[in-house]
Enzyme design. Structure first.
Site, PDB file in Angstrom:
ATOM      1  N   LYS A   1       0.848  -1.204   0.000  1.00 36.68           N
ATOM      2  CA  LYS A   1       0.000   0.000   0.000  1.00 36.68           C
ATOM      3  C   LYS A   1       0.879   1.248   0.000  1.00 36.68           C
ATOM      4  O   LYS A   1       1.996   1.220   0.525  1.00 36.68           O
ATOM      5  CB  LYS A   1      -0.833   0.034   1.286  1.00 36.68           C
ATOM      6  CG  LYS A   1      -2.007  -0.911   1.327  1.00 36.68           C
ATOM      7  CD  LYS A   1      -2.786  -0.692   2.622  1.00 36.68           C
ATOM      8  CE  LYS A   1      -3.910  -1.706   2.773  1.00 36.68           C
ATOM      9  NZ  LYS A   1      -4.963  -1.568   1.766  1.00 36.68           N
TER      10      LYS A   1
ATOM     11  N   ARG B   1     -10.212 -11.460   2.494  1.00 33.90           N
ATOM     12  CA  ARG B   1     -11.075 -12.518   1.960  1.00 33.90           C
ATOM     13  C   ARG B   1     -10.404 -13.878   2.032  1.00 33.90           C
ATOM     14  O   ARG B   1     -11.064 -14.905   2.145  1.00 33.90           O
ATOM     15  CB  ARG B   1     -11.499 -12.152   0.520  1.00 33.90           C
ATOM     16  CG  ARG B   1     -10.368 -12.010  -0.436  1.00 33.90           C
ATOM     17  CD  ARG B   1     -10.758 -11.243  -1.705  1.00 33.90           C
ATOM     18  NE  ARG B   1     -10.970  -9.814  -1.463  1.00 33.90           N
ATOM     19  CZ  ARG B   1     -11.374  -8.943  -2.383  1.00 33.90           C
ATOM     20  NH1 ARG B   1     -11.609  -9.357  -3.620  1.00 33.90           N
ATOM     21  NH2 ARG B   1     -11.538  -7.672  -2.084  1.00 33.90           N
TER      22      ARG B   1
HETATM   23  N1  BES Z   1      -7.927  -3.643   4.611  1.00 33.14           N
HETATM   24  C1  BES Z   1      -8.160  -3.266   3.274  1.00 33.14           C
HETATM   25  C2  BES Z   1      -9.474  -2.524   3.079  1.00 33.14           C
HETATM   26  C3  BES Z   1      -9.581  -1.173   3.709  1.00 33.14           C
HETATM   27  C4  BES Z   1      -9.249  -0.034   3.001  1.00 33.14           C
HETATM   28  C5  BES Z   1     -10.080  -1.030   4.995  1.00 33.14           C
HETATM   29  C6  BES Z   1      -9.379   1.210   3.578  1.00 33.14           C
HETATM   30  C7  BES Z   1     -10.198   0.209   5.581  1.00 33.14           C
HETATM   31  C8  BES Z   1      -9.858   1.336   4.852  1.00 33.14           C
HETATM   32  C9  BES Z   1      -8.207  -4.510   2.370  1.00 33.14           C
HETATM   33  O1  BES Z   1      -7.444  -5.586   2.773  1.00 33.14           O
HETATM   34  C10 BES Z   1      -7.709  -4.097   1.040  1.00 33.14           C
HETATM   35  O2  BES Z   1      -6.615  -3.647   0.947  1.00 33.14           O
HETATM   36  N2  BES Z   1      -8.552  -4.257   0.037  1.00 33.14           N
HETATM   37  C11 BES Z   1      -8.208  -3.888  -1.288  1.00 33.14           C
HETATM   38  C12 BES Z   1      -8.840  -4.893  -2.213  1.00 33.14           C
HETATM   39  C13 BES Z   1      -8.357  -4.794  -3.630  1.00 33.14           C
HETATM   40  C14 BES Z   1      -6.890  -5.128  -3.741  1.00 33.14           C
HETATM   41  C15 BES Z   1      -9.190  -5.744  -4.480  1.00 33.14           C
HETATM   42  C16 BES Z   1      -8.750  -2.487  -1.562  1.00 33.14           C
HETATM   43  O3  BES Z   1      -9.812  -2.147  -1.035  1.00 33.14           O
HETATM   44  O4  BES Z   1      -8.089  -1.750  -2.265  1.00 33.14           O
HETATM   45 ZN    ZN Z   2      -5.420  -5.434   2.121  1.00 31.14          ZN
END
Ligand code: BES
Ligand code: ZN
Ligand code: ZN
Length: 496
Positions: free
Chosen positions: A276, A350
């Site tokens: 990230k 997931r």
């Molecule tokens: N933990 C994150 C989701 C999240 C984002 C929670 C912002 C709280 C605030 C999750 O694991 C994630 O990174 N999801 C990705 C999924 C994508 C790669 C399909 C996302 O939301 O970008």
């Molecule tokens: Zn994530």
């Protein structure tokens, strides 16, 4: 904090701060309130009028009592209009008056707010709402401050309630509310704790500490042996190994419903090798909010004596990018045998939930399955940070959750579980892949999870990516972890 309830409206006693309800743009018409106003004299009311103080819900004004009443201050607390008055208004007013009292260094507050109740809510519900407002509203996370803010000034709250019967019901509700709010604050503590101090095994230990429930913690070797390859894979890039937790609460008497609740417990989500950006990582210690909700609910259950049998699951790992980390393109096998191509290591929640859902699907017979997870940033894009997204296979369960959420001030909105999009999650090399196309991310997340529950299961997925964290303080949650869904779950269980 000491709480007490006075059932004779005329005996307000004394204290530092007296709270008077302001409803429909005027002080409450109740004789007890009117008698106090008479003693106070006309000046405050004149000033309120001049200021055009309407007493909108949450609005308040304090005046010095100037020796006219056995209090230092009088606080006029806005409750909005009688027409719109509900439990959430009470919660917010209770929080606001307690916070104001605390800021004014008040030790004892006497509140006549319950007199505004009338027939709007049962006295028991109101007692619970007030307790939740006060206890949640005064929450602070100060464990890591070298200088503690002077640990709470407010020591005592006395409520004035209409009559003896109402007072009894109010007290009962208040006790339940205190208990539940302390549980929510426990969830908040877990979320606010820095990731460094809450590795997955720490969550396992917290689960073990929970009294009145049977707990099994599977360590990383056990979950690898069991075939939980999806959760295991998420943990591979971290020196802190993953754990899988099963907790079981069985009430003494009759069981009306059996429920499984499952929480995402990513103690830190760096994204893994699909790293990230720095800004997005700042709050990623909150990625175990779902797990915190499960731990808090399981901790609260034994004392509440509800007729529900509950299985609580925590799937926990730290998503880090060291040399052992799983790579984009790797294939893992989940507990139910399905193979998953991990195209994006940041879609890890997931993966963790896949094994938990498969495990409970294979081993436990329940009426409902609810999982709760900070699963997608897309949920924030779709609904902002006020609403949790609900997607699932059972419209009745979704409706019940929405209603309970509404009553708790934890809003839920349904998104469609659109099968048409499942196409996007087919993989070239494995049974499925862990990401879909660029749009509808929250739906894709839920569709992925659907692969791990039985065809006929009554299952709902709650994406709490927004409401799990308050970016700024609001009514009864300071900035930080909110402990969202603890109250909604318990309310749901109380309705079965
Ligand atoms: N933990 C994150 C989701 C999240 C984002 C929670 C912002 C709280 C605030 C999750 O694991 C994630 O990174 N999801 C990705 C999924 C994508 C790669 C399909 C996302 O939301 O970008
Ligand atoms: Zn994530
Ligand atoms: Zn995550």
């Amino acid at each position: 904090m000491k709480f007490s309830v006075e059932s004779r409206p005329s005996s307000t006693g004394s204290g530092d701060l007296l709270v008077l309800p302001y409803l429909d743009e005027k002080p409450l018409a109740h004789p007890a309130v009117q008698a106090l106003l008479k003693k106070l004299g006309p000046t405050p009311l004149k000033l309120l009028k001049k200021e055009e103080f309407k007493g909108e819900a949450g609005d308040s004004r304090a005046f010095a009592a100037q020796g006219k009443l056995p209090f230092d201050y009088v606080l006029f607390m806005g409750l909005g209009t009688a027409k719109k008055l509900n439990l959430e208004t009470l919660r917010k007013a209770a929080a606001k008056s307690a916070q104001t009292a605390d800021r004014m260094k008040v030790k004892k507050m006497v509140s006549l707010l319950p007199l505004a109740l009338d027939k709007k809510a049962s006295a028991q519900e109101a007692g619970q709402a007030y307790a939740e407002g006060v206890v949640l509203g005064l929450y602070r996370f100060e464990k890591y401050k070298s200088k503690k803010e002077k640990d709470g000034n407010l020591r005592e709250v006395r409520y004035v309630v209409g009559d003896a019967k109402a007072a009894k019901a109010f007290s009962t509700g208040h006790r339940a509310g205190e208990h539940i709010a302390q549980g929510v604050n426990y969830a908040r503590d877990l979320v606010n704790t820095p990731a460094r101090d809450k590795p997955p095994e720490f969550l396992g230990r917290e689960a073990k500490k929970t009294r009145g429930v049977r707990t099994k913690v599977f360590n990383h070797r056990q979950l690898q042996r069991l075939g939980m390859g999806a959760l295991y894979g998420v943990g591979m890039g971290s020196p802190n190994p993953p754990v899988f937790v099963e907790m079981h609460y069985r009430p003494r008497g009759r069981v009306k419903k059996r429920v499984a609740i499952v929480g995402k417990g990513i103690t830190f989500d760096s994204g893994g090798l699909s790293l990230k950006p720095a800004k997005s990582m700042e709050t990623m210690k909150d990625d175990m909010s779902g797990a915190a909700t499960i731990l808090a609910v399981m901790k609260l259950l034994p004392a509440l004596k509800l007729p529900v049998e509950v299985y609580g699951y925590v799937a926990s790992a730290e998503n880090m990018p060291d040399g052992g980390a799983q790579r984009p393109g790797d294939v893992v096998k989940a507990y139910n045998g399905k193979t998953i191509e991990v195209l994006n290591t940041d879609a890890e929640g997931r993966l963790a939930l896949a094994d938990a859902l498969s495990y409970l699907t294979k081993h436990r017979k329940v009426d409902y399955i609810i999982d709760v997870a900070t699963l997608t940033g897309a949920a924030l894009v779709a609904l902002g940070d006020l609403y949790s997204a609900a997607l699932g296979t059972d419209p009745d369960l979704i409706k019940m959750l929405k209603d309970c959420g509404e009553e708790c001030g934890e809003k839920i909105w349904e998104l469609p579980l659109a099968e048409e999009y499942a196409e996007e999650m087919k993989s070239q090399v494995a049974d499925i892949q862990n990401i879909g196309g660029p749009y509808g991310g929250t739906i894709n997340g839920a569709l992925f999870l659907k692969n791990f529950v039985a065809e006929k299961a009554k299952w709902v997925h709650l994406d709490i990516a927004g409401p799990s964290w308050a970016n700024k303080p609001w009514a009864y949650a300071p900035k930080g972890g909110t402990g969202i869904m603890v109250r909604t779950f318990l309310r749901l269980f109380s309705k079965f």
